[in-house]
Design a protein around this motif. Structure first.
Motif, short mmCIF file in Angstrom:
data_model
loop_
_atom_site.label_atom_id
_atom_site.label_comp_id
_atom_site.label_asym_id
_atom_site.label_seq_id
_atom_site.Cartn_x
_atom_site.Cartn_y
_atom_site.Cartn_z
N ALA A 65 0.82 -1.21 0.00
CA ALA A 65 0.00 0.00 0.00
C ALA A 65 0.85 1.26 0.00
O ALA A 65 0.44 2.29 -0.53
N GLY A 66 2.07 1.19 0.58
CA GLY A 66 2.95 2.36 0.58
C GLY A 66 3.37 2.75 -0.82
O GLY A 66 3.35 3.92 -1.21
N THR A 67 3.76 1.74 -1.61
CA THR A 67 4.11 2.00 -3.01
C THR A 67 2.90 2.53 -3.78
O THR A 67 3.01 3.50 -4.54
N ALA A 68 1.73 1.91 -3.55
CA ALA A 68 0.51 2.37 -4.22
C ALA A 68 0.19 3.81 -3.86
O ALA A 68 -0.18 4.62 -4.72
N THR A 69 0.35 4.16 -2.58
CA THR A 69 0.01 5.51 -2.13
C THR A 69 0.90 6.56 -2.78
O THR A 69 0.43 7.61 -3.23
N MET A 70 2.22 6.28 -2.83
CA MET A 70 3.12 7.28 -3.41
C MET A 70 2.84 7.48 -4.90
O MET A 70 2.86 8.61 -5.39
N VAL A 71 2.58 6.38 -5.61
CA VAL A 71 2.27 6.51 -7.04
C VAL A 71 0.94 7.21 -7.24
O VAL A 71 0.79 8.07 -8.12
N THR A 72 -0.04 6.86 -6.41
CA THR A 72 -1.36 7.47 -6.51
C THR A 72 -1.29 8.98 -6.31
O THR A 72 -2.07 9.74 -6.92
N ASN A 73 -0.36 9.43 -5.49
CA ASN A 73 -0.23 10.87 -5.25
C ASN A 73 0.63 11.56 -6.30
O ASN A 73 0.32 12.66 -6.74
N ALA A 74 1.72 10.92 -6.72
CA ALA A 74 2.66 11.57 -7.63
C ALA A 74 2.07 11.75 -9.03
O ALA A 74 2.24 12.81 -9.65
N VAL A 75 1.38 10.74 -9.55
CA VAL A 75 0.86 10.80 -10.92
C VAL A 75 -0.19 11.91 -11.09
O VAL A 75 -0.12 12.70 -12.03
N PRO A 76 -1.19 12.02 -10.19
CA PRO A 76 -2.15 13.12 -10.34
C PRO A 76 -1.53 14.50 -10.14
O PRO A 76 -2.03 15.48 -10.70
N ILE A 77 -0.48 14.61 -9.33
CA ILE A 77 0.20 15.91 -9.19
C ILE A 77 0.75 16.34 -10.55
O ILE A 77 0.58 17.48 -10.98
N ALA A 78 1.40 15.40 -11.23
CA ALA A 78 1.91 15.70 -12.57
C ALA A 78 0.76 16.02 -13.53
O ALA A 78 0.84 16.93 -14.36
N ALA A 79 -0.35 15.27 -13.38
CA ALA A 79 -1.51 15.51 -14.25
C ALA A 79 -2.10 16.90 -14.01
O ALA A 79 -2.61 17.54 -14.94
N GLY A 80 -2.00 17.38 -12.77
CA GLY A 80 -2.51 18.71 -12.47
C GLY A 80 -1.84 19.78 -13.32
O GLY A 80 -2.48 20.73 -13.79
N PHE A 81 -0.55 19.62 -13.54
CA PHE A 81 0.20 20.58 -14.35
C PHE A 81 0.05 20.32 -15.84
O PHE A 81 -0.11 21.25 -16.63
N VAL A 82 0.08 19.04 -16.23
CA VAL A 82 0.06 18.71 -17.65
C VAL A 82 -1.35 18.82 -18.25
O VAL A 82 -1.52 19.36 -19.35
#
Length: 305
Positions: free
Chosen positions: A221-238
């Motif tokens: 779940a730790g790996t899932a959580t970090m990816v779940t947060n990082a990808v939408p952050i990038a999507a927010g800008f892109v």
């Protein structure tokens, strides 16, 4: 209180509830007979028949509803940055309140995740939310790329431990679901994103349960959580036109993403089994769950084997 701060408070509460639920889900799923993607209905029946898992999933769903409410009040990137604090919550729950019980690499991963959160928060100060609707083609490509990456991680062996690679796949699917939740808020034709939201969360939840049976909660779940947060952050800008930082803030953001990436790698590193440990045995539909030490030592082979 400004709406954005209410949204960020909801995001933090969501992180607390959701990641505590992840820990409880892990304990319930790990005690069940092996789940298999070849028998999805049987696997779902076993999960829904376990009272502990159903209660944990109910708590996770409540956390998700708080997350959706936060998205209505604050920018996607800020909400995800706050939600990244959930890794620390998950670590505390996994260690049963004693962080010293965690392996050093896990402790370092948590420290890096928290440091990444702090740096990200600093880099996003005064970031303005954009009302710009994303381009349809770009959005479809982004969602398809995340889903395709998840499929490859599920079907193919990787250099990561199996729990981490499945957690990474679940994180990509959850990221698709989070982005879809943001799209639904625009109304109109964007309501079609409800389809991708349901599919992404349903499949991502299933993949995360398989990950739970192949490693500890912090790795999966730790790996899932970090990816779940990082990808939408990038999507927010892109995709959503949120303002990119400049100068010192840009440096902080690069450092923040670096912390998150290194933290994910540390959680994904599979430790070699002890020399005196019994050889791992393959899961089968008729066997009970393997002991924790054996589950952690399972080879990083394809899930379908």
């Amino acid at each position: 209180m400004p709406p954005v701060w209410i949204g960020l408070t909801l995001a933090f509460a969501s992180a607390l509830v959701t990641n505590t639920a992840y820990s409880l889900e892990h304990d319930a799923a790990a005690a069940l007979p092996p789940l298999s993607p070849r028998r999805p209905f049987r696997s779902a029946q076993m999960l829904l028949g376990d009272r502990r898992w159903v209660l944990a999933f109910g708590a996770e769903s409540a956390g998700w509803l708080m997350y959706v409410a936060a998205l209505r009040l604050a920018p996607l990137s800020l909400v995800q940055a706050v939600a990244a604090s959930g890794v620390a919550v998950l670590a505390f729950a996994t260690a049963r309140g004693h962080p010293s019980r965690l392996a050093r690499r896990e402790q370092l991963a948590v420290v890096l995740a928290v440091a990444g959160l702090a740096l990200l928060a600093l880099s996003l100060v005064d970031t303005n939310e954009s009302d710009q609707h994303p381009a349809v083609i770009g959005t479809v490509v982004w969602l398809a790329a995340c889903a395709g990456g998840a499929v490859l991680l599920i079907a193919m062996p990787t250099r990561f431990g199996r729990a981490a690679s499945l957690g990474l796949a679940a994180g990509l699917l959850f990221a698709d679901g989070d982005i879809s939740a943001k799209l639904i808020g625009y109304g109109g034709w964007w309501l079609l994103a409800l389809v991708t939201l349901i599919i992404a969360y349903a499949v991502g939840t299933s993949v995360l349960q398989w990950a739970y049976q192949r490693g500890d909660a912090l790795t999966a779940a730790g790996t899932a959580t970090m990816v779940t947060n990082a990808v939408p952050i990038a999507a927010g800008f892109v995709l959503f036109g949120e303002t990119l930082p400049h100068g010192g803030r840009a440096v902080l953001q690069v450092a923040a993403f670096g912390c998150l990436v290194v933290g994910a790698v540390l959680l994904g590193h599979q430790q070699a089994p002890q020399a005196d440990s019994p050889p791992p045995r393959a899961d089968s539909a008729g066997e009970g769950p393997a002991p924790a030490s054996e589950r952690n030592a399972l080879p990083a082979g394809p899930l379908w084997k």
